[in-house]
Motif scaffolding. Structure first.
Motif, PDB file in Angstrom:
ATOM      1  N   GLU A  40     -45.602 -10.959 -14.996  1.00  0.00           N
ATOM      2  CA  GLU A  40     -44.772 -10.624 -13.847  1.00  0.00           C
ATOM      3  C   GLU A  40     -44.537 -11.808 -12.920  1.00  0.00           C
ATOM      4  O   GLU A  40     -43.601 -11.778 -12.115  1.00  0.00           O
ATOM      5  CB  GLU A  40     -45.404  -9.480 -13.047  1.00  0.00           C
ATOM      6  CG  GLU A  40     -46.665  -9.859 -12.278  1.00  0.00           C
ATOM      7  CD  GLU A  40     -47.283  -8.685 -11.533  1.00  0.00           C
ATOM      8  OE1 GLU A  40     -46.723  -7.584 -11.632  1.00  0.00           O
ATOM      9  OE2 GLU A  40     -48.309  -8.870 -10.856  1.00  0.00           O
ATOM     10  N   VAL A  41     -45.338 -12.875 -13.013  1.00  0.00           N
ATOM     11  CA  VAL A  41     -45.151 -14.000 -12.103  1.00  0.00           C
ATOM     12  C   VAL A  41     -43.938 -14.806 -12.572  1.00  0.00           C
ATOM     13  O   VAL A  41     -43.873 -15.259 -13.715  1.00  0.00           O
ATOM     14  CB  VAL A  41     -46.418 -14.877 -12.031  1.00  0.00           C
ATOM     15  CG1 VAL A  41     -46.774 -15.465 -13.376  1.00  0.00           C
ATOM     16  CG2 VAL A  41     -46.257 -15.958 -10.976  1.00  0.00           C
ATOM     17  N   PRO A  42     -42.925 -14.983 -11.718  1.00  0.00           N
ATOM     18  CA  PRO A  42     -41.691 -15.663 -12.137  1.00  0.00           C
ATOM     19  C   PRO A  42     -41.799 -17.183 -12.036  1.00  0.00           C
ATOM     20  O   PRO A  42     -41.027 -17.851 -11.350  1.00  0.00           O
ATOM     21  CB  PRO A  42     -40.650 -15.102 -11.165  1.00  0.00           C
ATOM     22  CG  PRO A  42     -41.437 -14.843  -9.918  1.00  0.00           C
ATOM     23  CD  PRO A  42     -42.816 -14.424 -10.358  1.00  0.00           C
ATOM     24  N   MET A 529     -39.644  -6.319 -20.258  1.00  0.00           N
ATOM     25  CA  MET A 529     -38.971  -7.615 -20.139  1.00  0.00           C
ATOM     26  C   MET A 529     -38.525  -7.857 -18.708  1.00  0.00           C
ATOM     27  O   MET A 529     -38.010  -6.956 -18.052  1.00  0.00           O
ATOM     28  CB  MET A 529     -37.753  -7.668 -21.078  1.00  0.00           C
ATOM     29  CG  MET A 529     -36.993  -8.989 -21.033  1.00  0.00           C
ATOM     30  SD  MET A 529     -35.491  -8.950 -22.058  1.00  0.00           S
ATOM     31  CE  MET A 529     -36.208  -8.668 -23.683  1.00  0.00           C
ATOM     32  N   ASN A 530     -38.771  -9.090 -18.241  1.00  0.00           N
ATOM     33  CA  ASN A 530     -38.196  -9.484 -16.954  1.00  0.00           C
ATOM     34  C   ASN A 530     -37.528 -10.849 -17.089  1.00  0.00           C
ATOM     35  O   ASN A 530     -37.903 -11.668 -17.938  1.00  0.00           O
ATOM     36  CB  ASN A 530     -39.242  -9.466 -15.835  1.00  0.00           C
ATOM     37  CG  ASN A 530     -40.372 -10.439 -16.064  1.00  0.00           C
ATOM     38  OD1 ASN A 530     -40.159 -11.642 -16.091  1.00  0.00           O
ATOM     39  ND2 ASN A 530     -41.590  -9.922 -16.234  1.00  0.00           N
ATOM     40  N   GLY A 588     -35.543 -18.115 -16.639  1.00  0.00           N
ATOM     41  CA  GLY A 588     -36.613 -17.766 -17.551  1.00  0.00           C
ATOM     42  C   GLY A 588     -36.586 -16.308 -17.962  1.00  0.00           C
ATOM     43  O   GLY A 588     -36.000 -15.458 -17.277  1.00  0.00           O
ATOM     44  N   LEU A 589     -37.234 -16.058 -19.089  1.00  0.00           N
ATOM     45  CA  LEU A 589     -37.362 -14.699 -19.605  1.00  0.00           C
ATOM     46  C   LEU A 589     -38.795 -14.515 -20.081  1.00  0.00           C
ATOM     47  O   LEU A 589     -39.353 -15.377 -20.761  1.00  0.00           O
ATOM     48  CB  LEU A 589     -36.383 -14.467 -20.750  1.00  0.00           C
ATOM     49  CG  LEU A 589     -36.381 -13.093 -21.435  1.00  0.00           C
ATOM     50  CD1 LEU A 589     -34.983 -12.781 -21.951  1.00  0.00           C
ATOM     51  CD2 LEU A 589     -37.366 -13.066 -22.617  1.00  0.00           C
ATOM     52  N   LYS A 590     -39.395 -13.370 -19.717  1.00  0.00           N
ATOM     53  CA  LYS A 590     -40.740 -13.029 -20.165  1.00  0.00           C
ATOM     54  C   LYS A 590     -40.716 -11.618 -20.736  1.00  0.00           C
ATOM     55  O   LYS A 590     -40.199 -10.701 -20.100  1.00  0.00           O
ATOM     56  CB  LYS A 590     -41.743 -13.113 -19.017  1.00  0.00           C
ATOM     57  CG  LYS A 590     -41.885 -14.514 -18.435  1.00  0.00           C
ATOM     58  CD  LYS A 590     -43.031 -14.611 -17.450  1.00  0.00           C
ATOM     59  CE  LYS A 590     -43.236 -16.042 -16.997  1.00  0.00           C
ATOM     60  NZ  LYS A 590     -44.468 -16.213 -16.200  1.00  0.00           N
ATOM     61  N   ALA A 591     -41.298 -11.483 -21.928  1.00  0.00           N
ATOM     62  CA  ALA A 591     -41.280 -10.178 -22.584  1.00  0.00           C
ATOM     63  C   ALA A 591     -42.627  -9.923 -23.242  1.00  0.00           C
ATOM     64  O   ALA A 591     -43.236 -10.835 -23.811  1.00  0.00           O
ATOM     65  CB  ALA A 591     -40.170 -10.114 -23.633  1.00  0.00           C
ATOM     66  N   ALA A 597     -45.566 -11.030 -27.677  1.00  0.00           N
ATOM     67  CA  ALA A 597     -45.150 -11.460 -26.342  1.00  0.00           C
ATOM     68  C   ALA A 597     -44.474 -12.812 -26.488  1.00  0.00           C
ATOM     69  O   ALA A 597     -44.922 -13.658 -27.267  1.00  0.00           O
ATOM     70  CB  ALA A 597     -46.342 -11.554 -25.397  1.00  0.00           C
ATOM     71  N   PHE A 598     -43.354 -12.993 -25.779  1.00  0.00           N
ATOM     72  CA  PHE A 598     -42.687 -14.287 -25.852  1.00  0.00           C
ATOM     73  C   PHE A 598     -42.085 -14.632 -24.496  1.00  0.00           C
ATOM     74  O   PHE A 598     -41.812 -13.765 -23.659  1.00  0.00           O
ATOM     75  CB  PHE A 598     -41.617 -14.320 -26.947  1.00  0.00           C
ATOM     76  CG  PHE A 598     -40.502 -13.327 -26.771  1.00  0.00           C
ATOM     77  CD1 PHE A 598     -39.356 -13.640 -26.052  1.00  0.00           C
ATOM     78  CD2 PHE A 598     -40.601 -12.062 -27.339  1.00  0.00           C
ATOM     79  CE1 PHE A 598     -38.332 -12.729 -25.897  1.00  0.00           C
ATOM     80  CE2 PHE A 598     -39.572 -11.145 -27.192  1.00  0.00           C
ATOM     81  CZ  PHE A 598     -38.442 -11.464 -26.472  1.00  0.00           C
ATOM     82  N   ASN A 599     -41.900 -15.921 -24.292  1.00  0.00           N
ATOM     83  CA  ASN A 599     -41.403 -16.448 -23.026  1.00  0.00           C
ATOM     84  C   ASN A 599     -40.430 -17.577 -23.293  1.00  0.00           C
ATOM     85  O   ASN A 599     -40.614 -18.363 -24.227  1.00  0.00           O
ATOM     86  CB  ASN A 599     -42.560 -16.968 -22.169  1.00  0.00           C
ATOM     87  CG  ASN A 599     -43.590 -15.900 -21.882  1.00  0.00           C
ATOM     88  OD1 ASN A 599     -43.487 -15.156 -20.928  1.00  0.00           O
ATOM     89  ND2 ASN A 599     -44.613 -15.821 -22.736  1.00  0.00           N
TER      90      ASN A 599
END
Length: 789
Positions: A40-42, A529-530, A588-591, A597-599
């Motif tokens: 969750e940290v962007p 995903m964020n 950025g993308l975090k999932a 899990a990928f970033n």
């Protein structure tokens, strides 16, 4: 490995059922100075867990680069000369006046020099590598990124501990032990100690000794006190010591000066980058002693937390090196290149954080004060005069005779700079604020601002006794010799007279201030995903050249002449480098899903007035690059395709350029490197690993294999690429077994394929046309045994 170590299992010790734990473990980070989950940290942040450190045998902070592709760590002349580089940006290794662009924090305490962050890592919970400018929350020296080390706090619930040892090749042995537990119902302690000894892998064939050894110990003690449900205090004391013969240098090109060295009876290992041997008339010494104490106090109200971190640290590093890296006695073995650096640092941070339904906010202040004192010397050995005479074809002796000087006047043993004293007082204040506004359930806006003011006062005073270097050769030889022959004599004026600072004309202080900011918008696209987009700026204050290479700016020459302070053979240079200002635009993308899990981060980053510090062969050239930029992509993925098997891949692509760098020190001397690719920044770097966990003999076992890759790149700007380039293609592996009774075994190997590459390179000292470099560490392997109770 990459930004999301989502497959980290719970602790190795005694956990025979770890492979049956949930597939994805939540990872908590403090990258934004408050606890958040990694997903969750962007922020573009890589996290290395304590378990990974054990399994991969990351023995100190320099080994981190094998786990984080965006990070490079380079060790140079001594155990203290270590440089951290993130996304191609970083400096600060060889001069205590040049602070690093990558900030290192251990348990919330800033380590101003990397020499105080080198000891074997104790009881680490995790290491966070924050990529890109982080000045909004971390202050003046985070213009390229931050390495945030978090160690385990004392245990209030029960007594536990461990004792272990490692035996490895090169007769390495490591002994570590720790214990923690409650003292009372609300107070706990922990103690840690270790020693690390290893023979050298670089042979000094002249003396029959070894270099690049390890000889270090460290100790650490903590007290944790919770007098009430709202108040918590954590007191930490640590002490570390390094006493090593380091570091061996390889001859890359045996140029025209090699014959002069051999004519004196000296020797060198010619044109052999990876011979791991050389000839030295004395071994280098490195002694580092550092200690510190810190107190963190946290007080919680219902929705507000006050945090105070107070710390005091000392660092004393002493080094002496045979910097010609030959067995000719060109350098005095007692004071040839001696340096004793003492640094005392006090830091104080206050911050208040609060939470409401729609906002999370933080305000704080950070104060930093530091005193630096460098006492050094550089003097010639008893063979430097015949060496200079050989290079000039007997011209030194002839000039002595024609000029009416007594025989032996020029380059006499002991001449040079018998005394060098530099000081710096640094006072810094940072005020910062940052908040997250939860616009709705899906959108979060982050805004942050930091104001930093840095005041530095410096002095540099040298005593110069080199008679030859003070001669006005144009006046003495102009009527008799053409300019090119006079220039050949000038090349031997290695240590010209010096203008001390302060002197009443030049500035001897700097006062810098800067407002930096962060703005990010994050969107929770789905439950898994964020996506975020943002801009951040960074700041690093002026860096002063606290060495014999400090020279007045060209614009100060007229005033120095009017004041009668000009000396023979003084040439323009720099006293300091102007502040760095960095900015990064990032998407950025975090999932995170059940088994994967990928970033992804795509960024454009640049630093205005990047502080470049390049060695010329006789000194360091401190200069500002007008603008350096890097466009890049970072990607990592962690996948658990079947129970017990974890696959990870992390990669970085960097497109770097000097947008503007006039007057840079290039291959052919001062050059305009504008439009060229900076050396030392690989276009592609990756880390690939596979870890398989399984039951064996009633215990928990794992097998881990790792591949580290960096694409080919010129090592440094002023050494030709065909002489010194670097490509890394390394394999590491380990296998371990842990039983429920607390007994553990780890068989490990690093650089198993004996990959050979150069950490760095430079023009050989006082040997025009020759080049030297620092070779990589050869294969190492060992067995670690540990008993946890």
């Amino acid at each position: 490995m990459g930004s999301a170590v989502a497959f980290a299992l719970s602790g190795l010790a005694g956990n025979a059922m770890a492979q049956n734990a949930p597939m994805l473990e939540e990872v908590i980070v403090t990258a934004a100075k408050r606890e958040q989950t990694l997903q969750e940290v962007p922020i573009a942040v890589s996290v290395v867990s304590g378990q990974q450190i054990e399994q991969a045998q990351v023995l100190d902070i320099k080994d981190l680069q094998t786990l984080v592709p965006s990070l490079r760590v380079t060790q140079l002349q001594s155990s203290a000369n270590t440089n951290f580089i993130i996304r191609g940006f970083g400096n600060g290794a060889n001069n205590a006046g040049i602070e690093p662009s990558v900030g290192v924090f251990i348990d919330g305490v800033y380590r101003s020099r990397v020499g105080s962050a080198l000891a074997d890592l104790p009881n680490v919970e995790r290491i966070e590598v924050l990529r890109g400018p982080q000045s909004t929350l971390f202050g003046k020296n985070a213009s390229a990124g931050v390495i945030n080390v978090v160690t385990a706090a004392p245990d209030l619930d029960e007594f536990s501990g461990s004792i272990g040892g490692t035996v490895g090749n090169y007769d390495q042995y490591i002994v570590k032990g720790d214990v923690t537990g409650p003292i009372t119902d609300n107070m706990a302690f922990s103690l840690f100690g270790s020693t690390n000894q290893r023979d050298g892998y670089y042979d000094n064939d002249e003396l029959g000794t070894e270099q690049n050894e390890l000889d270090r110990w460290n100790a650490r003690g903590q007290l944790l006190w919770l007098p009430t449900d709202r108040l918590q205090a954590r007191l930490i004391f640590d002490a570390e010591s390094v006493d090593e013969v380091c570091c061996g240098v390889a001859n890359l090109v045996d140029g025209p000066t090699g014959d002069a060295v051999r004519a004196l009876g000296g020797n060198l290992e010619s044109n052999a980058p990876f011979a791991y041997s050389g000839f030295y008339d004395f071994d280098p010494t490195n002694e580092i002693d550092t200690s510190g104490i810190s107190l963190q106090v946290d007080y919680d109200w219902d929705d507000i937390t006050l945090t105070s971190i107070t710390a005091y640290r000392t660092l004393d590093q002493e080094q002496l090196g045979d910097v010609d890296f030959t067995s000719a006695r060109l350098v005095d073995p007692q004071a040839g290149n001696f340096s004793d650096t003492e640094i005392d640092t006090f830091t104080q941070e206050f911050r208040i954080t609060g939470d409401t339904d729609n906002y999370t906010w933080m305000v704080g202040a950070f104060y930093f004060t530091e005193e630096v004192e460098i006492d050094g010397a550089f003097t010639y050995g008893d063979q430097f005069r015949p060496y200079a005479d050989a290079l000039s074809g007997g011209g030194v002796t002839l000039l002595e005779t024609l000029g009416g000087f007594a025989p032996g006047t020029f380059f006499a043993a002991g001449q040079g700079n018998p005394s060098e004293l530099s000081t710096q007082d640094d006072d810094t204040l940072s005020l910062f604020a940052q908040g997250d506004w939860y616009i709705n359930d899906e959108w979060t806006l982050t805004l942050g601002v930091n104001y930093t003011e840095v005041e530095k006062d410096v002095s540099v005073e040298l005593v110069t006794t080199d008679v030859f270097s003070s001669l006005p050769l144009d006046v003495l030889l102009g009527p008799f010799l053409p300019p090119e022959q006079i220039d050949a004599f000038k090349a031997l004026q290695f240590l010209p007279p010096f203008v001390n600072l302060p002197n009443g004309v030049e500035e001897d202080s700097s006062d810098d201030d800067e407002l930096t900011y962060t703005a990010r918008l994050a969107w929770d696209a789905t439950a898994n995903m964020n996506v975020y987009a943002g801009v951040s700026t960074g700041f690093k204050a002026s860096s002063w050249n606290l060495s014999r290479d400090s020279k007045p700016f060209a614009e100060d020459f007229a005033a120095l002449e009017d004041a009668g302070l000009l000396v023979n053979n003084l040439v323009p240079g720099t006293r300091f480098a102007n502040p760095e200002e960095s900015i990064v635009y990032e998407i950025g993308l975090k999932a995170e899903y059940d088994t994967v899990a990928f970033n992804l981060a795509v960024f454009a980053q640049e630093i205005q007035d990047f502080q470049s510090n390049v060695f010329s062969g006789t000194g360091f050239n401190l200069a500002n690059a007008g603008k350096q930029s890097v466009d890049g992509v970072e990607f990592d993925i962690n996948w658990r395709p079947i129970d017990g098997l974890n696959l990870a891949f992390a990669a970085t692509y960097l497109d770097a350029e000097y947008d503007e760098f006039e007057g840079a020190l290039g291959v052919n001397g001062p050059e305009d490197l504008s439009g060229q690719t900076p050396a030392g920044i690989p276009e592609f770097a990756s880390n690939t690993s596979a870890t398989y966990n399984f039951d064996l003999f009633g215990g928990y076992a794992y097998v881990r294999a790792e591949h580290v890759y960096e694409s080919d790149v010129q090592a440094v700007d002023n050494v030709p690429e065909d002489i010194a380039s670097r490509e890394i293609n390394m394999f590491n592996a380990s296998l371990g077994l842990a039983f429920n009774n607390g007994l553990e075994f780890n068989l490990w190997g690093r650089n198993l394929n004996e990959d050979e590459y150069l950490f760095s390179a430079f023009p050989a000292v006082a040997q025009a046309g020759s080049f030297s470099g620092y070779p990589s560490q050869p294969r190492t392997y060992g067995l670690t045994m540990k008993y946890a109770f």
